[in-house]
Design an enzyme around this catalytic site. Sequence first.
Site, PDB file in Angstrom:
ATOM      1  N   TYR A 185       0.849  -1.190   0.000  1.00  0.00           N
ATOM      2  CA  TYR A 185       0.000   0.000   0.000  1.00  0.00           C
ATOM      3  C   TYR A 185       0.881   1.234   0.000  1.00  0.00           C
ATOM      4  O   TYR A 185       1.862   1.311   0.731  1.00  0.00           O
ATOM      5  CB  TYR A 185      -0.891  -0.005   1.233  1.00  0.00           C
ATOM      6  CG  TYR A 185      -1.717   1.252   1.387  1.00  0.00           C
ATOM      7  CD1 TYR A 185      -3.007   1.314   0.875  1.00  0.00           C
ATOM      8  CD2 TYR A 185      -1.213   2.378   2.021  1.00  0.00           C
ATOM      9  CE1 TYR A 185      -3.767   2.461   1.000  1.00  0.00           C
ATOM     10  CE2 TYR A 185      -1.959   3.527   2.144  1.00  0.00           C
ATOM     11  CZ  TYR A 185      -3.246   3.574   1.637  1.00  0.00           C
ATOM     12  OH  TYR A 185      -3.989   4.721   1.752  1.00  0.00           O
TER      13      TYR A 185
ATOM     14  N   TRP B  54       1.639   5.357  -2.227  1.00  0.00           N
ATOM     15  CA  TRP B  54       1.318   6.287  -3.308  1.00  0.00           C
ATOM     16  C   TRP B  54       2.391   6.363  -4.382  1.00  0.00           C
ATOM     17  O   TRP B  54       2.238   7.122  -5.334  1.00  0.00           O
ATOM     18  CB  TRP B  54       1.150   7.680  -2.712  1.00  0.00           C
ATOM     19  CG  TRP B  54      -0.212   7.994  -2.215  1.00  0.00           C
ATOM     20  CD1 TRP B  54      -0.868   7.394  -1.182  1.00  0.00           C
ATOM     21  CD2 TRP B  54      -1.099   8.995  -2.716  1.00  0.00           C
ATOM     22  NE1 TRP B  54      -2.094   7.977  -0.995  1.00  0.00           N
ATOM     23  CE2 TRP B  54      -2.263   8.978  -1.926  1.00  0.00           C
ATOM     24  CE3 TRP B  54      -1.007   9.932  -3.743  1.00  0.00           C
ATOM     25  CZ2 TRP B  54      -3.332   9.832  -2.128  1.00  0.00           C
ATOM     26  CZ3 TRP B  54      -2.073  10.794  -3.937  1.00  0.00           C
ATOM     27  CH2 TRP B  54      -3.224  10.746  -3.143  1.00  0.00           C
TER      28      TRP B  54
END
Length: 849
Positions: free
Chosen positions: A150, A152
């Site tokens: 997980y 960005w």
Amino acid sequence: MTKKMDRRSFLKVGGAAAGVAVATVSATAIPLVGDSILQDGVDGVSASHFGAVKTKVRNGRFESVEAFEGDSYPSTLIQGLPARTYAQDRILYPCVREGYLKHGYKSDKSKRGSDKYVRVSWEKAFDLIADELKRVYKSYGPDAVFGGSYGWFCVGSLNNPQALVGRMLGVAGGYTSRTLTYSTHAIRAITPYVTGGDESSNQQTAYPNLIANSECIVFWSSDPINTNQIAWGVPDHQSYEYMKQLKAEAKKRNIKFYCIDPVYNNTAMYFGAEHIKVRPTTDVAMMLGMAHYLYSENLYSKEFVEKYTSGFAEFKAYLLGEGEDKVIKTPEWAAKICGVEASVIKMLAKEFASKRTMLMGGWGFQRAHHGEQPHWMLITLASMLGQIGLAGGGFGCAYHYSDGGVPAPAAATGNPLSDVKMGNGSQGAAASADAPAASPGLTGISVNSKVDGPWKQRKIPVIPVSRIVECLENPGREILFDGKKLTYPDLKMAYWAGGNPFHHHQDRNRMIKAWQKFETFVVNECFWTATARMADIVLPATTEQERNDITKSHTNSYIFAMKKAVEPVGEAMDDFDIFVNILRRFSAAEVLAFTEGKSKMEWIKSFYDESYNKAKKSGVAMPAFDEFWEKGFVKFETPEAAKNFIKYKTFRDNPVTNRLGTPSGKIEIFSKKIAGYGYKECKGHPTWFEPMEWLGSSVAKEFPLNLVSPHPKYRLHSQLNNTWLRDLEEVQGREPIWMHPKDAAKRGIQNGDVVRIFNKRGQVLGGAVVTEAVMEGVVRMQEGAWYDPKEPGKIGSLCVHGDVNVLIADVPTSELAQGNQATALVEIEKFKGEIPAIGIFKAPVMKGM
């Protein structure tokens, strides 16, 4: 020191996969067949989560950027891209933790974070990873491997690390993934029950409509001036032009702005909003007080409630004290909890009812204990006001994001770029961190089962994303989640790519201990983050400007070519090539399943061509791929009709033919489904639950300051914290913490002091900023500062830089979402003694180097 290997440009995969060009191990990466690199002195287009850019390459170095021509309000953040490319903490070559290199999965896990690293060849690293995957699959099965990476990092459609690690593991043998997100855990879980959709990402009433019709705009736990800088896709910052127009129109029409937040944030400052200082995590109580006043004074829209909502009677009974708790939710009751005077609560209710009001709910107040309740209650309040579906009124929970309120262009739509489907199973919600539901025709890389293999039938189990530590601590435990029961798998290995869990997860010291349960932890990374320093095997990945890719703007207005600007630093390799090389240790069939026989540039072209074909069928003009690649972008025009889009207008016009996706087809103020779950901490209607830590709790006697941790201004979560941008606001090299003057004076703290912030979970240093922009009793410290323990690897060590998640509890929101929190109670004191040096932004010393 390991010798450098001979240079080789590529290998051909044998058998069925012959002809696929893949990168091989090499000390200095060189272009692949089909790759292109910008010539020195030629500007190219690239993109990031901070915006699209023109890259400036001189003397073989990525020296600077200019904002993309279509971005009229570029973010300062893009200026950090060249700096991070050559950061001192760049990972230059594959490394293995010394203890792990000697003892493998039987090594001492408590040495993670403090052990030295040894440089190894790419061949050695690939062998270690492939052998360990095979061992874990054989001994424990696929569920023992956690690939729920997980984070960005990377906007690219091809080199999306999260998508690719899931794809690789799915082909290799299977894995456990995750669902929901740290950013929107609770809102994504609750709003499908209330309105039938995900209110964190659906289309909002368009800004031009607000500009023309709104009389009152409420920023409730929302700071779009700050948060619209970034996006899961590429922000083009159109929202700033509309906000500028909104501000100008406000002067003409006397539009009223309110900021309901413990902090007077950037958006409030820009619009000159009136500040309503609410205690953290008490917004639901305040809204209940407003709802009671609307009902008791007959100011609510009885017609809207009866026609468009379901379950108001059950909620009304709770509101009037006829429920289990026998408490009447008057403004006076609410005032004692939320700290806002009853007269102000009544004034706001009256004003919102009398003016065309847009309630802009942010994501901040759902990152809290019982975080499912605020947005449910906000929608209930908006329903009572009766303006949902009307011009300039109603509610919106995605203005917080860069495409919220921006009119949608006339582009062909498709699946998210990062969606990875594995035969009969799918990552589903786990496929991306915060991806919206549509893109301009660019589909994700997927396995189409072109060869036979066990992956065709493999399903991927998931756990709630923020429950990873709890899962490690309690293998085999059964938990309640979103109406179902889940059993935590016994995880033995994790592979993380494109993320930084030792930033975004809560309760750092508890996490460090739990992480010792992993027998092996592998990380693909560009920088020596706290996560990389906890890994057993670290592989250096390329940055976005060191590889070719393709992506889109978050508003769907552009498709961008991401042109490789410079050669990778050190031995950094594209994530795509890393995973191909690992799969080569399995068989040619696995490689073919991963690549589908296409080179990287062929994948990029296929993404574009699929979009091109969809656009052609829709009558939307797009150039052929070669022309697009040369120019660097395609723009989609926005039709005038989109500028007057009103959220839920069609539902209001005809609720029978335009039913919502709820069982009743209406807005569900009371949900029979949720009530049927029998949860203790999430009832059938929005409810005030006392949080585990807040200013009215017993914990406040020992830790009397309520810490909030909003999104940062000069980075994206932890990204760019290793660049000069941190100098724009850090205090003596520490993450700033805002304090009210009265709170600072009580503790003998002055502006610019280094302070120690602590509670029973841990301790961090920060730099005091004394300001009235934060309410008394509340302190503000942005999330995302890199974790830098004074004694690396030691549980309880002082973080000398200011990682706020050291202090925040890792306790789920409720049985429904099992989400994460972002607030805590703390105490603060002026730091005494010699201030420790910051060490996290330099690469660790290698063994024998």
